[in-house]
Design a protein around this motif. Structure first.
Motif, PDB file in Angstrom:
ATOM      1  N   GLU A  34      36.927  -4.009  88.196  1.00 39.57           N
ATOM      2  CA  GLU A  34      37.155  -3.589  86.803  1.00 39.57           C
ATOM      3  C   GLU A  34      36.343  -2.344  86.470  1.00 39.57           C
ATOM      4  O   GLU A  34      36.801  -1.453  85.761  1.00 39.57           O
ATOM      5  N   LEU A  35      35.119  -2.288  86.995  1.00 39.10           N
ATOM      6  CA  LEU A  35      34.258  -1.132  86.749  1.00 39.10           C
ATOM      7  C   LEU A  35      34.908   0.142  87.270  1.00 39.10           C
ATOM      8  O   LEU A  35      34.832   1.191  86.624  1.00 39.10           O
ATOM      9  N   LYS A  36      35.569   0.045  88.439  1.00 37.25           N
ATOM     10  CA  LYS A  36      36.175   1.257  89.007  1.00 37.25           C
ATOM     11  C   LYS A  36      37.215   1.843  88.062  1.00 37.25           C
ATOM     12  O   LYS A  36      37.265   3.059  87.851  1.00 37.25           O
ATOM     13  N   GLN A  37      38.016   0.984  87.447  1.00 36.82           N
ATOM     14  CA  GLN A  37      39.027   1.474  86.508  1.00 36.82           C
ATOM     15  C   GLN A  37      38.373   2.158  85.302  1.00 36.82           C
ATOM     16  O   GLN A  37      38.844   3.184  84.822  1.00 36.82           O
ATOM     17  N   ILE A  38      37.250   1.582  84.843  1.00 38.84           N
ATOM     18  CA  ILE A  38      36.512   2.179  83.722  1.00 38.84           C
ATOM     19  C   ILE A  38      35.972   3.556  84.111  1.00 38.84           C
ATOM     20  O   ILE A  38      36.059   4.523  83.345  1.00 38.84           O
ATOM     21  N   LEU A  39      35.426   3.657  85.329  1.00 34.16           N
ATOM     22  CA  LEU A  39      34.848   4.923  85.789  1.00 34.16           C
ATOM     23  C   LEU A  39      35.921   5.992  85.994  1.00 34.16           C
ATOM     24  O   LEU A  39      35.689   7.175  85.727  1.00 34.16           O
ATOM     25  N   VAL A  40      37.098   5.570  86.479  1.00 33.62           N
ATOM     26  CA  VAL A  40      38.217   6.514  86.647  1.00 33.62           C
ATOM     27  C   VAL A  40      38.599   7.095  85.291  1.00 33.62           C
ATOM     28  O   VAL A  40      38.757   8.316  85.131  1.00 33.62           O
ATOM     29  N   ARG A  41      38.729   6.221  84.292  1.00 35.78           N
ATOM     30  CA  ARG A  41      39.085   6.664  82.944  1.00 35.78           C
ATOM     31  C   ARG A  41      37.987   7.562  82.354  1.00 35.78           C
ATOM     32  O   ARG A  41      38.271   8.590  81.721  1.00 35.78           O
ATOM     33  N   HIS A  42      36.743   7.175  82.579  1.00 37.33           N
ATOM     34  CA  HIS A  42      35.588   7.943  82.119  1.00 37.33           C
ATOM     35  C   HIS A  42      35.662   9.371  82.666  1.00 37.33           C
ATOM     36  O   HIS A  42      35.423  10.346  81.935  1.00 37.33           O
ATOM     37  N   ARG A  43      36.004   9.485  83.947  1.00 36.80           N
ATOM     38  CA  ARG A  43      36.126  10.809  84.583  1.00 36.80           C
ATOM     39  C   ARG A  43      37.289  11.589  84.007  1.00 36.80           C
ATOM     40  O   ARG A  43      37.175  12.796  83.732  1.00 36.80           O
ATOM     41  N   GLU A  44      38.434  10.917  83.818  1.00 35.45           N
ATOM     42  CA  GLU A  44      39.610  11.597  83.264  1.00 35.45           C
ATOM     43  C   GLU A  44      39.328  12.177  81.886  1.00 35.45           C
ATOM     44  O   GLU A  44      39.844  13.240  81.533  1.00 35.45           O
ATOM     45  N   LEU A  45      38.492  11.487  81.120  1.00 37.74           N
ATOM     46  CA  LEU A  45      38.160  11.945  79.770  1.00 37.74           C
ATOM     47  C   LEU A  45      37.029  12.979  79.754  1.00 37.74           C
ATOM     48  O   LEU A  45      36.633  13.458  78.685  1.00 37.74           O
ATOM     49  N   GLY A  46      36.486  13.306  80.939  1.00 36.78           N
ATOM     50  CA  GLY A  46      35.419  14.307  81.027  1.00 36.78           C
ATOM     51  C   GLY A  46      34.097  13.858  80.464  1.00 36.78           C
ATOM     52  O   GLY A  46      33.347  14.661  79.912  1.00 36.78           O
ATOM     53  N   ARG A  47      33.783  12.552  80.594  1.00 41.37           N
ATOM     54  CA  ARG A  47      32.574  12.013  79.980  1.00 41.37           C
ATOM     55  C   ARG A  47      31.429  11.794  80.962  1.00 41.37           C
ATOM     56  O   ARG A  47      30.396  11.232  80.596  1.00 41.37           O
TER      57      ARG A  47
END
Length: 378
Positions: A34-47
């Motif tokens: 689950e964390l990996k999906q959060i980190l992928v999204r975090h990266r996509e949003l430039g955070r």
């Protein structure tokens, strides 16, 4: 066999205090899917901050870091939130503040020492022990491991809050080849509270447990480039890090820890006079701050932040020192930031120095900051 590992886990937890560790928990070594999906999204949003491990698979799959991992031991070491007799910041002697995470000795060093003690303790009891320890700069996400190991819950301010120590804890972990039974995760206890989100000076907490690093003062004070004008005003007198989202947290109320001697602050180091920082040499900086976690980016960010703090104080007595920076510092970022500070403070000496600096400045970005400072004085 299970009884053996359960017994070892209980003995290990009982030995925590004598090892200098405040809390120990055990997590499974399964991938953090689950964390990996959060980190992928975090990266996509430039955070992202840019300080993290780039490989998201390594951040979330212990098996890529360690052959056949069986469990992960998570540790927490508590640090102080208060200072005895903090020095006063007053007109003519303004002071900055460093975040609590940089008080005392560098926590990376302290936690590596604690993990080494724990490893030695385990080696006496487990034949063929293999471990891989990491603190902060390792691949795994410390908070995710700590949460899974039941040390605390992952809070809305992105910290792990332990019931005993609040969020004033440093985290580390050790991947092992021993099948210790995992601890239960703790349920979230933040409830409907959003005090940390509401208090963030730059709205960097964009949602519960969601941080936009590019807006976070703690991150910004560790960068080396120019800082945008609205953010500089919000930095206040912080010269390293930011504790706002922790100091306002109800779970931290009244919590202050003084039992770890290496982590106690030297008030003159963590609330230093600002003006002397501007002329500090590399050697002086190393002599004063080499044992602190605040030293890892060198003196440039701290000097830039000291300039910002003097501008926010509108400290008139600092004008001669700031003019020196504007006239002779070799770093465009420091010259441009000094111009901003002089524009905030104002006065004839500041105005003359800015006009002269505009004529000779060759760096375009620094020159733009000087021009804005001149406009501010008009």
């Amino acid at each position: 066999m299970n009884d053996r590992w359960s017994k070892l886990k209980e003995e290990m937890k009982a030995a925590a205090a004598e090892l200098g560790i405040d809390k120990i928990g055990v997590a499974s070594a399964d991938p953090f899917t689950e964390l990996k999906q959060i980190l992928v999204r975090h990266r996509e949003l430039g955070r992202e901050s840019g300080f993290e491990e780039k490989d998201l698979d390594k951040r979330t799959n212990p098996a890529l870091l360690f052959d056949n991992p069986q469990s992960i031991i998570a540790i927490a070491v508590a640090y102080p939130s208060k200072m005895d007799n903090p020095p006063k910041s007053e007109r003519g002697a303004r002071r900055g503040i460093m975040s609590r995470s940089s008080w005392g000795d560098d926590y990376h060093r302290v936690l590596r020492d604690r993990l080494a003690r724990l490893e030695a303790w385990l080696r006496e009891r487990v034949e063929g022990l293999r471990v891989e320890s990491m603190v902060d700069t390792g691949e795994l996400v410390d908070r995710a491991v700590a949460e899974r190991a039941g040390l605390g819950w992952s809070a809305k301010n992105c910290a792990v809050i332990t019931p005993e120590w609040g969020s004033w804890v440093y985290l580390g972990e050790m991947i092992t080849n021993i099948p210790l039974p995992p601890d239960e995760q703790m349920t979230d206890q933040c409830g409907s509270c959003t005090i940390c989100i509401d208090a963030c000076p730059t709205d960097a907490l964009v949602g519960p447990g969601q941080l936009d690093s590019s807006k976070c003062i703690s991150f910004i004070t560790q960068t080396k480039g120019f800082v945008e004008e609205p953010i500089m005003r919000k930095i206040g007198n912080r010269i390293y890090g930011c504790d706002t989202c922790q100091t306002v947290c109800p779970s931290n109320k009244g919590k202050n820890w003084t039992h770890q001697p290496e982590l106690q602050p030297d008030p003159e180091l963590v609330m230093p006079l600002l003006e002397p920082l501007l002329s500090m040499s590399n050697k002086e900086f190393q002599e004063r701050y080499s044992r602190s976690s605040s030293a890892w980016r060198g003196k440039k960010p701290i000097q830039r932040n000291a300039v910002i703090a003097l501008g926010n104080y509108k400290e008139e007595s600092a004008v001669p020192e700031l003019v020196k920076v504007l006239e002779s510092d070799t770093r465009p970022v420091l010259r441009g930031t000094a111009a901003w500070a002089l524009g905030r403070i104002g006065g004839a000496e500041a105005r003359e120095a800015l006009l002269a600096a505009f004529e000779r400045e060759s760096d375009e970005e620094a020159k733009a900051y000087i021009a804005k400072a001149i406009d501010a004085l008009r």
